[in-house]
Design a protein around this motif. Structure first.
Motif, PDB file in Angstrom:
ATOM      1  N   GLY A 107       0.774  -1.232   0.000  1.00 17.97           N
ATOM      2  CA  GLY A 107       0.000   0.000   0.000  1.00 17.97           C
ATOM      3  C   GLY A 107       0.806   1.284   0.000  1.00 17.97           C
ATOM      4  N   TRP A 108       2.128   1.179  -0.150  1.00 14.78           N
ATOM      5  CA  TRP A 108       2.965   2.387  -0.183  1.00 14.78           C
ATOM      6  C   TRP A 108       2.652   3.180  -1.444  1.00 14.78           C
ATOM      7  N   SER A 109       2.685   4.509  -1.321  1.00 13.90           N
ATOM      8  CA  SER A 109       2.502   5.373  -2.483  1.00 13.90           C
ATOM      9  C   SER A 109       3.764   5.354  -3.340  1.00 13.90           C
ATOM     10  N   LEU A 110       3.616   5.771  -4.593  1.00 13.03           N
ATOM     11  CA  LEU A 110       4.779   5.848  -5.484  1.00 13.03           C
ATOM     12  C   LEU A 110       5.821   6.804  -4.912  1.00 13.03           C
ATOM     13  N   ARG A 111       5.359   7.912  -4.379  1.00 13.42           N
ATOM     14  CA  ARG A 111       6.271   8.908  -3.802  1.00 13.42           C
ATOM     15  C   ARG A 111       7.022   8.337  -2.601  1.00 13.42           C
ATOM     16  N   ARG A 112       6.324   7.598  -1.754  1.00 14.30           N
ATOM     17  CA  ARG A 112       6.968   7.015  -0.571  1.00 14.30           C
ATOM     18  C   ARG A 112       8.000   5.962  -0.979  1.00 14.30           C
ATOM     19  N   ILE A 113       7.669   5.151  -1.978  1.00 11.06           N
ATOM     20  CA  ILE A 113       8.625   4.147  -2.454  1.00 11.06           C
ATOM     21  C   ILE A 113       9.870   4.833  -2.998  1.00 11.06           C
ATOM     22  N   ALA A 114       9.682   5.896  -3.797  1.00  9.82           N
ATOM     23  CA  ALA A 114      10.833   6.629  -4.353  1.00  9.82           C
ATOM     24  C   ALA A 114      11.694   7.186  -3.231  1.00  9.82           C
ATOM     25  N   ALA A 115      11.083   7.769  -2.221  1.00  9.56           N
ATOM     26  CA  ALA A 115      11.845   8.325  -1.088  1.00  9.56           C
ATOM     27  C   ALA A 115      12.624   7.221  -0.378  1.00  9.56           C
ATOM     28  N   HIS A 116      12.001   6.083  -0.190  1.00 10.44           N
ATOM     29  CA  HIS A 116      12.667   4.955   0.467  1.00 10.44           C
ATOM     30  C   HIS A 116      13.876   4.489  -0.340  1.00 10.44           C
ATOM     31  N   MET A 117      13.691   4.332  -1.644  1.00  7.31           N
ATOM     32  CA  MET A 117      14.794   3.864  -2.486  1.00  7.31           C
ATOM     33  C   MET A 117      15.946   4.867  -2.475  1.00  7.31           C
ATOM     34  N   ASN A 118      15.637   6.156  -2.433  1.00  4.62           N
ATOM     35  CA  ASN A 118      16.675   7.178  -2.323  1.00  4.62           C
ATOM     36  C   ASN A 118      17.381   7.096  -0.970  1.00  4.62           C
ATOM     37  N   GLU A 119      16.618   6.883   0.102  1.00  2.00           N
ATOM     38  CA  GLU A 119      17.208   6.798   1.445  1.00  2.00           C
ATOM     39  C   GLU A 119      18.183   5.633   1.575  1.00  2.00           C
ATOM     40  N   VAL A 120      17.839   4.493   0.960  1.00  2.00           N
ATOM     41  CA  VAL A 120      18.721   3.328   1.072  1.00  2.00           C
ATOM     42  C   VAL A 120      19.846   3.353   0.047  1.00  2.00           C
ATOM     43  N   GLY A 121      19.814   4.336  -0.861  1.00  2.00           N
ATOM     44  CA  GLY A 121      20.901   4.499  -1.827  1.00  2.00           C
ATOM     45  C   GLY A 121      20.860   3.534  -2.994  1.00  2.00           C
ATOM     46  N   GLN A 122      19.688   2.984  -3.282  1.00  2.00           N
ATOM     47  CA  GLN A 122      19.546   2.050  -4.402  1.00  2.00           C
ATOM     48  C   GLN A 122      19.485   2.830  -5.715  1.00  2.00           C
ATOM     49  N   PRO A 123      20.382   2.567  -6.657  1.00  2.00           N
ATOM     50  CA  PRO A 123      20.285   3.238  -7.956  1.00  2.00           C
ATOM     51  C   PRO A 123      19.028   2.801  -8.704  1.00  2.00           C
ATOM     52  N   THR A 124      18.560   3.645  -9.600  1.00  2.00           N
ATOM     53  CA  THR A 124      17.396   3.308 -10.420  1.00  2.00           C
ATOM     54  C   THR A 124      17.781   2.222 -11.422  1.00  2.00           C
ATOM     55  N   PRO A 125      16.801   1.625 -12.095  1.00  4.23           N
ATOM     56  CA  PRO A 125      17.140   0.623 -13.117  1.00  4.23           C
ATOM     57  C   PRO A 125      18.061   1.167 -14.209  1.00  4.23           C
ATOM     58  N   ALA A 126      18.006   2.479 -14.451  1.00  5.55           N
ATOM     59  CA  ALA A 126      18.875   3.100 -15.459  1.00  5.55           C
ATOM     60  C   ALA A 126      20.238   3.489 -14.882  1.00  5.55           C
ATOM     61  N   GLY A 127      20.451   3.217 -13.584  1.00  2.79           N
ATOM     62  CA  GLY A 127      21.732   3.516 -12.954  1.00  2.79           C
ATOM     63  C   GLY A 127      21.832   4.918 -12.375  1.00  2.79           C
ATOM     64  N   ARG A 128      20.736   5.637 -12.359  1.00  3.61           N
ATOM     65  CA  ARG A 128      20.746   7.000 -11.808  1.00  3.61           C
ATOM     66  C   ARG A 128      20.633   6.951 -10.286  1.00  3.61           C
ATOM     67  N   ALA A 129      21.042   8.021  -9.655  1.00  2.22           N
ATOM     68  CA  ALA A 129      21.053   8.075  -8.196  1.00  2.22           C
ATOM     69  C   ALA A 129      19.700   8.447  -7.599  1.00  2.22           C
ATOM     70  N   CYS A 130      18.865   9.156  -8.339  1.00  2.00           N
ATOM     71  CA  CYS A 130      17.644   9.719  -7.769  1.00  2.00           C
ATOM     72  C   CYS A 130      16.382   9.070  -8.341  1.00  2.00           C
ATOM     73  N   TRP A 131      15.580   8.511  -7.439  1.00  2.00           N
ATOM     74  CA  TRP A 131      14.278   7.962  -7.789  1.00  2.00           C
ATOM     75  C   TRP A 131      13.224   9.054  -7.700  1.00  2.00           C
ATOM     76  N   THR A 132      12.225   8.989  -8.575  1.00  2.00           N
ATOM     77  CA  THR A 132      11.048   9.854  -8.500  1.00  2.00           C
ATOM     78  C   THR A 132       9.829   8.942  -8.557  1.00  2.00           C
TER      79      THR A 132
END
Length: 66
Positions: free
Chosen positions: A12-37
């Motif tokens: 039930g997490w929102s898209l915004r909350r998931i993006a914030a979480h992935m940024n907090e844990v330092g997980q790169p995006t599938p494209a290798g970028r540092a910032c999730w949106t």
């Protein structure tokens, strides 16, 4: 990474909350970028592979409301 995003969305997490979480844990995006949106999360969740992986989750995985 994909499995975690699907799991969080299924919980039930929102898209915004998931993006914030992935940024907090330092997980790169599938494209290798540092910032999730929320758009990054939406794009990942709407790929065919992830849609097929998420079949069976109650209420579906993706909605545009984020």
């Amino acid at each position: 990474m994909r499995e975690e995003v699907v799991r969080l969305r299924g919980e039930g997490w929102s898209l915004r909350r998931i993006a914030a979480h992935m940024n907090e844990v330092g997980q790169p995006t599938p494209a290798g970028r540092a910032c999730w949106t929320q758009n990054t999360v939406f794009d990942l969740l709407t790929t065919r592979h992830v849609r097929e992986m998420s079949v069976g989750l109650v209420g579906g995985v993706v909605d545009q409301a984020g």
